[in-house]
Design an enzyme around this catalytic site. Structure first.
Site, PDB file in Angstrom:
ATOM      1  N   GLU A  77      19.115  20.742   7.622  1.00  0.00           N
ATOM      2  CA  GLU A  77      19.970  21.904   7.359  1.00  0.00           C
ATOM      3  C   GLU A  77      19.763  22.332   5.917  1.00  0.00           C
ATOM      4  OE1 GLU A  77      23.952  20.489   8.556  1.00  0.00           O
ATOM      5  OE2 GLU A  77      23.697  21.734  10.337  1.00  0.00           O
ATOM      6  N   CYS A 100      28.830  11.319   3.955  1.00  0.00           N
ATOM      7  CA  CYS A 100      27.718  10.647   4.648  1.00  0.00           C
ATOM      8  C   CYS A 100      26.662  10.190   3.655  1.00  0.00           C
ATOM      9  CB  CYS A 100      27.111  11.593   5.677  1.00  0.00           C
ATOM     10  SG  CYS A 100      26.629  13.160   4.965  1.00  0.00           S
ATOM     11  N   GLU A 152      23.077  15.726  12.443  1.00  0.00           N
ATOM     12  CA  GLU A 152      23.315  15.194  11.086  1.00  0.00           C
ATOM     13  C   GLU A 152      24.301  14.054  11.264  1.00  0.00           C
ATOM     14  OE1 GLU A 152      21.832  16.039   8.359  1.00  0.00           O
ATOM     15  OE2 GLU A 152      20.887  17.933   8.880  1.00  0.00           O
ATOM     16  N   ARG A 170      27.163  25.493   6.671  1.00  0.00           N
ATOM     17  CA  ARG A 170      25.776  25.016   6.702  1.00  0.00           C
ATOM     18  C   ARG A 170      25.154  25.282   8.076  1.00  0.00           C
ATOM     19  NH1 ARG A 170      24.766  18.925   4.525  1.00  0.00           N
ATOM     20  NH2 ARG A 170      25.006  18.327   6.689  1.00  0.00           N
ATOM     21  N   ARG A 223      32.567  10.970  -4.926  1.00  0.00           N
ATOM     22  CA  ARG A 223      32.775  12.341  -4.463  1.00  0.00           C
ATOM     23  C   ARG A 223      33.531  12.234  -3.143  1.00  0.00           C
ATOM     24  NH1 ARG A 223      29.130  16.996  -2.190  1.00  0.00           N
ATOM     25  NH2 ARG A 223      27.958  15.327  -1.247  1.00  0.00           N
ATOM     26  N   SER A 264      22.974  17.099  -2.667  1.00  0.00           N
ATOM     27  CA  SER A 264      23.290  18.221  -1.784  1.00  0.00           C
ATOM     28  C   SER A 264      23.028  19.549  -2.493  1.00  0.00           C
ATOM     29  CB  SER A 264      24.767  18.160  -1.379  1.00  0.00           C
ATOM     30  OG  SER A 264      25.016  16.945  -0.712  1.00  0.00           O
ATOM     31  N   TRP A 278      35.437  15.999   9.820  1.00  0.00           N
ATOM     32  CA  TRP A 278      36.589  16.328   8.988  1.00  0.00           C
ATOM     33  C   TRP A 278      36.311  16.173   7.493  1.00  0.00           C
ATOM     34  CZ3 TRP A 278      37.149  12.047   6.165  1.00  0.00           C
ATOM     35  CH2 TRP A 278      36.742  10.836   6.734  1.00  0.00           C
ATOM     36  N   ASN A 279      35.199  15.542   7.128  1.00  0.00           N
ATOM     37  CA  ASN A 279      35.082  15.179   5.707  1.00  0.00           C
ATOM     38  C   ASN A 279      34.685  16.344   4.791  1.00  0.00           C
ATOM     39  OD1 ASN A 279      32.458  15.103   6.673  1.00  0.00           O
ATOM     40  ND2 ASN A 279      31.852  13.373   5.397  1.00  0.00           N
ATOM     41  N   GLU A 298      29.114   2.036   7.644  1.00  0.00           N
ATOM     42  CA  GLU A 298      29.549   2.987   6.616  1.00  0.00           C
ATOM     43  C   GLU A 298      30.954   2.580   6.167  1.00  0.00           C
ATOM     44  OE1 GLU A 298      29.074   6.690   9.058  1.00  0.00           O
ATOM     45  OE2 GLU A 298      28.429   7.487   7.145  1.00  0.00           O
ATOM     46  N   LYS A 300      33.310  24.114  16.955  1.00  0.00           N
ATOM     47  CA  LYS A 300      34.395  23.188  17.293  1.00  0.00           C
ATOM     48  C   LYS A 300      34.594  22.253  16.103  1.00  0.00           C
ATOM     49  CE  LYS A 300      35.053  19.230  18.606  1.00  0.00           C
ATOM     50  NZ  LYS A 300      36.214  18.984  17.720  1.00  0.00           N
ATOM     51  N   PRO A 301      35.586  22.563  15.263  1.00  0.00           N
ATOM     52  CA  PRO A 301      35.820  21.705  14.099  1.00  0.00           C
ATOM     53  C   PRO A 301      36.560  20.436  14.505  1.00  0.00           C
ATOM     54  CG  PRO A 301      37.378  23.533  14.125  1.00  0.00           C
ATOM     55  CD  PRO A 301      36.515  23.701  15.339  1.00  0.00           C
TER      56      PRO A 301
HETATM   57  P1  NAD Z   1      32.936  11.872  14.704  1.00  0.00           P
HETATM   58  O1  NAD Z   1      31.580  11.631  15.267  1.00  0.00           O
HETATM   59  O2  NAD Z   1      34.044  11.029  15.171  1.00  0.00           O
HETATM   60  O3  NAD Z   1      33.379  13.372  14.986  1.00  0.00           O
HETATM   61  C1  NAD Z   1      32.578  14.459  14.617  1.00  0.00           C
HETATM   62  C2  NAD Z   1      32.916  15.646  15.506  1.00  0.00           C
HETATM   63  O4  NAD Z   1      32.559  15.327  16.852  1.00  0.00           O
HETATM   64  C3  NAD Z   1      34.388  16.013  15.538  1.00  0.00           C
HETATM   65  O5  NAD Z   1      34.498  17.418  15.626  1.00  0.00           O
HETATM   66  C4  NAD Z   1      34.873  15.371  16.833  1.00  0.00           C
HETATM   67  O6  NAD Z   1      35.992  16.009  17.386  1.00  0.00           O
HETATM   68  C5  NAD Z   1      33.657  15.563  17.701  1.00  0.00           C
HETATM   69  N1  NAD Z   1      33.572  14.635  18.840  1.00  0.00           N
HETATM   70  C6  NAD Z   1      34.058  13.382  18.941  1.00  0.00           C
HETATM   71  N2  NAD Z   1      33.769  12.873  20.150  1.00  0.00           N
HETATM   72  C7  NAD Z   1      33.084  13.820  20.822  1.00  0.00           C
HETATM   73  C8  NAD Z   1      32.501  13.900  22.124  1.00  0.00           C
HETATM   74  N3  NAD Z   1      32.569  12.892  22.991  1.00  0.00           N
HETATM   75  N4  NAD Z   1      31.877  15.031  22.489  1.00  0.00           N
HETATM   76  C9  NAD Z   1      31.798  16.058  21.623  1.00  0.00           C
HETATM   77  N5  NAD Z   1      32.310  16.052  20.381  1.00  0.00           N
HETATM   78  C10 NAD Z   1      32.950  14.943  19.986  1.00  0.00           C
HETATM   79  O7  NAD Z   1      32.761  11.811  13.122  1.00  0.00           O
HETATM   80  P2  NAD Z   1      33.875  12.008  12.004  1.00  0.00           P
HETATM   81  O8  NAD Z   1      34.657  10.765  11.918  1.00  0.00           O
HETATM   82  O9  NAD Z   1      34.587  13.292  12.175  1.00  0.00           O
HETATM   83  O10 NAD Z   1      32.970  12.179  10.701  1.00  0.00           O
HETATM   84  C11 NAD Z   1      32.460  11.117   9.979  1.00  0.00           C
HETATM   85  C12 NAD Z   1      31.009  10.857  10.374  1.00  0.00           C
HETATM   86  O11 NAD Z   1      30.237  12.026  10.150  1.00  0.00           O
HETATM   87  C13 NAD Z   1      30.368   9.794   9.499  1.00  0.00           C
HETATM   88  O12 NAD Z   1      29.581   8.957  10.307  1.00  0.00           O
HETATM   89  C14 NAD Z   1      29.497  10.593   8.546  1.00  0.00           C
HETATM   90  O13 NAD Z   1      28.412   9.874   8.010  1.00  0.00           O
HETATM   91  C15 NAD Z   1      29.057  11.707   9.415  1.00  0.00           C
HETATM   92  N6  NAD Z   1      28.627  12.848   8.608  1.00  0.00           N
HETATM   93  C16 NAD Z   1      27.294  13.131   8.549  1.00  0.00           C
HETATM   94  C17 NAD Z   1      26.854  14.175   7.762  1.00  0.00           C
HETATM   95  C18 NAD Z   1      25.393  14.512   7.673  1.00  0.00           C
HETATM   96  O14 NAD Z   1      25.083  15.592   7.198  1.00  0.00           O
HETATM   97  N7  NAD Z   1      24.494  13.651   8.089  1.00  0.00           N
HETATM   98  C19 NAD Z   1      27.777  14.942   7.044  1.00  0.00           C
HETATM   99  C20 NAD Z   1      29.130  14.629   7.125  1.00  0.00           C
HETATM  100  C21 NAD Z   1      29.536  13.574   7.924  1.00  0.00           C
END
Ligand code: NAD
Length: 488
Positions: A469, A295, A261, A170, A289, A452, A161-162, A392, A185-186
């Protein structure tokens, strides 16, 4: 530009994107997911909640579209991505408003995200026509080696979501450039941007079924069924390390190729010889930011003893001067966090650091609602075993730790399971490069707070991920080498 001058202001309207799942070029009606405005806690819109069967229907649509898309000339694929890029630029202000509404980030951050997100379509529009193979003599002299690159097949793309726009482009950009079809799947917190992007993709000429979008409150079963479907050959996931680990295990069942990622815990190193103003500018960007919900956000500030107090005072003054408010409000610099749970987590981490001896210079108290706010906060003398040194923070909290020697800084920076991003401030470039080489991290910014860039390989080492990516290597994640041993 006023609202009326814009090409189609409906892109900023949350309710317009609640038409349903986008599968095979059709909108399938449904409701079930409330999308909440983090600035008020009220519901902005309802979107469809896909079942396992609908998830597999999206895989079917992507599979049905795959052979025609793969056969579409690279030049045409490039033109479609370029048109999508242009449409994002034309609708930039409305997309930024929509992102700001559903994610909460301040409008300047949302505008920055739209510009960054659109660039992935331009970059991969340019790369689509540059997919190269290999031709060489076998060392034995017996034959020739010819290597072609095929699109890997149907891809499942999962985004957090961030960055609701940029994390999607990307992945979609390189996948489409490579000739793959996708199911996106967002995150359920921010699905509206993904649906708005799908509408723009339709307008850009993306054929039906090439990009499908499904939202669900049951990501485990829905994605699990997709990964078990032999037509799916690729999973590209951006999100937390915990969910990434689980998905890697699930993908093993059908040996699905994975790009991951994941989470970060970025160290930000300031040496005595740093330009103080540049370090403070960099710190504000690296920390603030997206209000810290990134992340790559600086999570641990390691500051050398000679500059520590001046840096702490400077950072505290800048953080205290920030304007907090609803993301869409004029003048807001720091928006709300994504959910009440996110505020609770930050609050827990700050209380733990204070209980262990950390000192609050500014902020430090969660705001009362409505809305999910946490104020910009600076903590000094945080002990190295505080929970926020390992987890984090994902919020507007800067934690400062002291160091004396270069070796100590490197050791502390590496004392984490993560390895995504790091920042180094020093006027001595050879020192900065030396320290950078010692840090276990996929990306290092030297004397700047932002790394980035669609033209650069973004990704992490250790438990921050697998693969990259962006850049020239990003498209390789969606290509499969095919080797021909040839006798002429
Ligand atoms: P999250 O892991 O909770 O969710 C990410 C996605 O996975 C969502 O679409 C969610 O619905 C889905 N998801 C959750 N459980 C699932 C399952 N069991 N099976 C399949 N899909 C599932 O993460 P978040 O809270 O949405 O995002 C924050 C995290 O993302 C932080 O840890 C951040 O560091 C990381 N992040 C990493 C990058 C990168 O490029 N490395 C970029 C942005 C965010």
């Amino acid at each position: 530009m006023t609202m009326l001058d814009r090409p189609d202001p409906s892109y900023a309207d949350p309710t317009v994107h609640a038409e349903g799942l986008f599968i095979g070029g059709a909108w399938l009606p449904g409701t079930g997911i409330d999308v909440t405005d983090p600035a008020t806690g009220t519901v902005l819109a309802k979107v469809a909640d896909a079942s396992v069967e609908q998830g597999l229907q999206a895989v079917e649509a992507a599979y049905a579209a795959a052979s025609a898309w793969r056969a579409t000339p690279p030049r045409r694929r490039s033109e479609i991505l370029m048109r999508w890029f242009e449409l994002m630029k034309e609708h930039a202000e409305d997309l930024a408003t929509l992102i700001s509404l559903e994610n909460g980030k301040a409008l300047p951050d949302a505008r920055g995200e739209v510009a960054y997100a659109a660039e992935f379509f331009r970059w991969y529009g340019e790369e689509a026509v540059r997919i190269a193979g290999e031709f060489r003599h076998a060392p034995s002299g017996a034959n020739h080696i010819l290597v072609d690159h095929d699109p890997i097949g149907v891809c499942v793309l999962i985004t957090p979501w961030n960055f609701p726009a940029a994390m999607a482009t990307r992945k979609i950009g390189p996948a489409l450039a490579a000739g793959c079809t996708v199911v996106l799947k967002p995150a359920s917190e921010t699905p509206l941007t993904a649906y708005a992007m799908a509408r723009l993709g339709e307008a850009a000429g993306v054929p039906a079924g090439v990009v499908n979008v499904v939202t669900t409150t049951k990501p485990g079963p829905v994605v699990g069924a997709m990964l078990a479907d032999p037509r799916v050959r690729k999973l590209s996931f951006t999100g937390s390390t915990a969910v990434g680990r689980r998905l890697l295990a699930e993908a093993a069942g059908s040996v699905v190729s994975c790009s991951m990622e994941l989470g970060g815990n970025a160290p930000f190193l300031v040496f005595d010889d740093a330009d103080l103003e540049a370090a403070l500018d960099g710190a504000m960007t690296a920390k603030m930011r997206n209000a810290g919900e990134a992340c790559t956000a600086a999570n641990r500030f390691y500051v050398q003893s000679g500059i520590y107090d001046r840096f702490a005072q400077g950072l505290s003054a800048r953080m205290a001067a920030l304007t907090v408010g609803a993301g869409t409000e004029a003048g807001t610099e720091v928006g709300p966090m994504i959910t009440a749970a996110a505020v609770d987590k930050i609050d827990r981490l700050v209380r733990d650091a204070v209980a262990q001896g950390g000192t609050v210079l500014t902020g430090g108290q969660a705001a009362k609602g409505p809305g999910f706010y946490y104020p910009p906060t600076v903590l000094t003398d945080v002990p190295p075993d505080a929970a926020m040194a390992r987890e984090e923070i994902f919020g507007p909290v800067a934690a400062l730790y002291r160091f004396d020697t270069e070796e100590e800084a490197i050791r502390q920076a590496n004392d984490t399971e993560y390895g995504l991003a790091a920042y180094i401030f020093s006027k001595d470039l050879s020192r900065a490069l030396r320290v950078g080489r010692g840090i276990e991290s996929g990306m290092i910014a030297i004397n700047r707070g932002l790394m980035s860039d669609p033209a650069a390989p973004f990704g992490g080492t250790k438990q921050s991920g697998l693969g990259r990516e962006g850049g020239v290597t990003g498209i390789a994640e969606y290509l499969e080498p095919k080797y021909f041993a040839v006798n002429f």
